[in-house]
Design a protein around this motif. Structure first.
Motif, mmCIF file in Angstrom:
data_model
loop_
_atom_site.group_PDB
_atom_site.id
_atom_site.type_symbol
_atom_site.label_atom_id
_atom_site.label_comp_id
_atom_site.label_asym_id
_atom_site.label_seq_id
_atom_site.Cartn_x
_atom_site.Cartn_y
_atom_site.Cartn_z
ATOM 1 N N TYR A 94 0.838 -1.115 -0.095
ATOM 2 C CA TYR A 94 -0.243 -0.155 0.092
ATOM 3 C C TYR A 94 0.908 1.160 0.146
ATOM 4 N N ILE A 95 1.167 1.950 -1.030
ATOM 5 C CA ILE A 95 1.644 3.211 -1.359
ATOM 6 C C ILE A 95 0.743 4.274 -1.380
ATOM 7 N N ARG A 96 1.219 5.352 -0.709
ATOM 8 C CA ARG A 96 0.520 6.459 -0.603
ATOM 9 C C ARG A 96 0.473 7.128 -2.034
ATOM 10 N N THR A 97 -0.388 7.048 -2.820
ATOM 11 C CA THR A 97 -0.589 7.955 -4.242
ATOM 12 C C THR A 97 -1.926 8.433 -4.498
ATOM 13 N N ALA A 98 -1.895 9.197 -5.458
ATOM 14 C CA ALA A 98 -3.303 9.573 -6.127
ATOM 15 C C ALA A 98 -4.362 8.424 -6.017
ATOM 16 N N LEU A 99 -3.810 7.254 -6.779
ATOM 17 C CA LEU A 99 -4.469 6.237 -7.267
ATOM 18 C C LEU A 99 -5.460 5.684 -5.871
ATOM 19 N N ASN A 100 -4.856 5.771 -4.844
ATOM 20 C CA ASN A 100 -5.541 5.354 -3.588
ATOM 21 C C ASN A 100 -5.922 6.194 -2.593
ATOM 22 N N GLU A 101 -6.058 7.389 -3.266
ATOM 23 C CA GLU A 101 -6.500 8.579 -2.244
ATOM 24 C C GLU A 101 -7.792 8.264 -1.366
ATOM 25 N N ALA A 102 -8.711 7.555 -1.904
ATOM 26 C CA ALA A 102 -9.977 7.273 -1.189
ATOM 27 C C ALA A 102 -9.485 6.391 -0.260
ATOM 28 N N LEU A 103 -8.500 5.650 0.173
ATOM 29 C CA LEU A 103 -8.189 4.782 1.042
ATOM 30 C C LEU A 103 -7.512 5.541 2.006
ATOM 31 N N TRP A 104 -6.262 6.293 2.038
ATOM 32 C CA TRP A 104 -5.501 7.202 2.875
ATOM 33 C C TRP A 104 -6.228 8.159 3.387
ATOM 34 N N SER A 105 -7.249 8.818 2.658
ATOM 35 C CA SER A 105 -8.004 9.860 3.072
ATOM 36 C C SER A 105 -9.194 9.215 4.354
ATOM 37 N N ASP A 106 -9.368 8.014 4.123
ATOM 38 C CA ASP A 106 -10.423 7.299 5.155
ATOM 39 C C ASP A 106 -10.010 7.004 6.372
ATOM 40 N N PRO A 107 -10.337 7.668 7.465
ATOM 41 C CA PRO A 107 -9.520 7.296 8.826
ATOM 42 C C PRO A 107 -9.631 5.627 9.365
ATOM 43 N N ALA A 108 -10.978 5.264 9.142
ATOM 44 C CA ALA A 108 -10.966 3.735 9.476
ATOM 45 C C ALA A 108 -9.950 2.888 8.625
#
Length: 250
Positions: free
Chosen positions: A186-200
């Motif tokens: 899990y790399i913090r990129t724009a592709l998975n912003e929906a994930l890293w911006s979700d606190p849970a």
């Protein structure tokens, strides 16, 4: 020892390299001495990325289009010189419950995540085989091994990338090509912003990952330079997981 990782004088094509992981890998290859070719469909974004990669060229074409991929690569080989390293990085994501997953989104995933590996890989390999040398690095994912809700089709495509990599090595190693894959965690990129911006989700991931954090795109560079260089001369058909330990534990 440093000479084993030196890419000076080698030309490297990185697909999907106008942002994110692709751009980070392009910068890393350039820093190792490679002449980098940036690829994407949006010329304006490529021109912007070009300013961030020393000495980079741009080569816009749609990797999901077989004919366009071959034409662009054949033209570049004829006019600019050999592509000696290929990083097949282009990819997309779509999240939805499997029972509601749109058929058109599934088709896009297949064309982009798998089709591009075949299209660009085959086009470059034809020239590499003639020269008896080449490096192909496909970008897979931890989802080649592990599933998660809402991304079943993506998981299927990345599993296919891992196995297509093995198939490439099986067919092309005898011709002097090294074909391997990097499977990022899990790399913090724009592709998975929906994930890293979700606190849970963010909390779950940090607890699930032995390293206790998201990865950075730059942390994939070492693996890429290794697989692109003479240091990996007898490495073929391998999938290298760079994931903070996610695939090592339950």
């Amino acid at each position: 020892m440093n000479m084993m990782f030196d890419l000076t004088g080698r030309r490297a094509l990185v697909t999907g390299s106008s942002q994110g992981i692709g751009l980070a890998l392009a910068r890393g290859l350039a820093e190792a001495g490679a002449q980098v070719i940036l690829n994407g469909r949006d010329r304006a974004k490529l021109v912007d990325a070009q300013t961030q990669v020393q000495g980079a060229e741009i080569l816009p074409f749609d990797v999901s289009d077989h004919a366009a991929s071959r034409a662009a690569i054949d033209d570049h080989e004829a006019k600019q010189g050999p592509i000696e390293i290929l990083v097949n990085n282009a990819g997309i994501q779509h999240r939805a419950p499997l029972e509601e997953f749109p058929a058109e989104a599934f088709d896009r995933l297949l064309r982009t995540n798998i089709g591009s590996i075949f299209n660009v890989g085959q086009a470059c390999a034809r020239h590499m085989i003639a020269r008896g040398r080449g490096r192909i690095i496909n970008i897979a994912s931890v989802n080649a091994l592990l599933a998660r809700t809402s991304i079943a089709p993506y998981t299927a495509t990345k599993g296919a990338v891992a196995n297509l990599t093995k198939g490439m090595a099986t067919d092309w190693a005898r011709h002097g090509l090294n074909c391997n894959a990097i499977a990022p965690g899990y790399i913090r990129t724009a592709l998975n912003e929906a994930l890293w911006s979700d606190p849970a989700f963010n909390d779950w991931l940090q607890k699930r990952t032995p390293a206790g954090r998201w990865g950075k795109a730059e942390e994939l560079v070492g693996a890429c330079v290794f697989l692109a260089s003479d240091a990996s001369s007898f490495v073929n058909g391998h999938v290298l997981y760079v994931d903070g330990g996610v695939t090592a534990c339950l």
